[in-house]
Design a protein around this motif. Structure first.
Motif, PDB file in Angstrom:
ATOM      1  N   ARG A  31       7.342 -80.091  -6.448  1.00  0.00           N
ATOM      2  CA  ARG A  31       6.147 -80.755  -5.909  1.00  0.00           C
ATOM      3  C   ARG A  31       5.168 -79.655  -5.530  1.00  0.00           C
ATOM      4  O   ARG A  31       5.543 -78.665  -4.907  1.00  0.00           O
ATOM      5  N   GLU A  46      -2.326 -83.131  -5.636  1.00  0.00           N
ATOM      6  CA  GLU A  46      -0.878 -82.981  -5.565  1.00  0.00           C
ATOM      7  C   GLU A  46      -0.264 -83.548  -6.838  1.00  0.00           C
ATOM      8  O   GLU A  46      -0.596 -84.655  -7.254  1.00  0.00           O
ATOM      9  N   THR A  48       3.606 -83.417  -9.336  1.00  0.00           N
ATOM     10  CA  THR A  48       5.023 -83.067  -9.381  1.00  0.00           C
ATOM     11  C   THR A  48       5.390 -82.794 -10.833  1.00  0.00           C
ATOM     12  O   THR A  48       4.981 -83.525 -11.728  1.00  0.00           O
ATOM     13  N   HIS A  67       4.978 -88.696  -7.051  1.00  0.00           N
ATOM     14  CA  HIS A  67       6.215 -87.974  -6.746  1.00  0.00           C
ATOM     15  C   HIS A  67       7.441 -88.883  -6.865  1.00  0.00           C
ATOM     16  O   HIS A  67       8.476 -88.470  -7.392  1.00  0.00           O
ATOM     17  N   SER A  85      16.341 -80.983  -1.117  1.00  0.00           N
ATOM     18  CA  SER A  85      15.188 -80.108  -1.321  1.00  0.00           C
ATOM     19  C   SER A  85      15.314 -78.812  -0.543  1.00  0.00           C
ATOM     20  O   SER A  85      16.044 -78.721   0.431  1.00  0.00           O
TER      21      SER A  85
END
Length: 88
Positions: A31, A46, A48, A67, A85
């Protein structure tokens, strides 16, 4: 690669900053925030990307605006991703 180069030529300066990396086995979900300034409006987006890795090499890259859709593509949920993550 040419499409990526053409997109980057739109701005005088741009940066891509990773937000998180998620281990999806042979796939890695990254991301990131892409920022650019220059010709026209500033960019602050943004995205991904999902990288498929085979024998230590990137074989494919998939781009996602959403995302959650990227996570779904690798068989993960938001909750799964939180535990798997690593911060950038």
């Amino acid at each position: 690669m040419r499409v990526w180069e053409q997109l980057r030529e739109t701005w005088d300066a741009d940066t891509v900053e990773p937000i998180s990396f998620i281990d999806g086995g042979d796939r890695v979900v990254v991301r990131m925030v892409w920022r650019g300034v220059g010709h026209g409006p500033d960019l602050n987006m943004e995205v991904t990307q999902v990288y498929t890795v085979r024998k230590g090499k990137i074989r494919t890259v998939e781009f996602f605006w959403d995302h959650a859709e990227a996570l779904e593509a690798v068989g993960l949920s938001e909750q799964d991703a939180h535990w798997r993550s690593s911060p950038s």
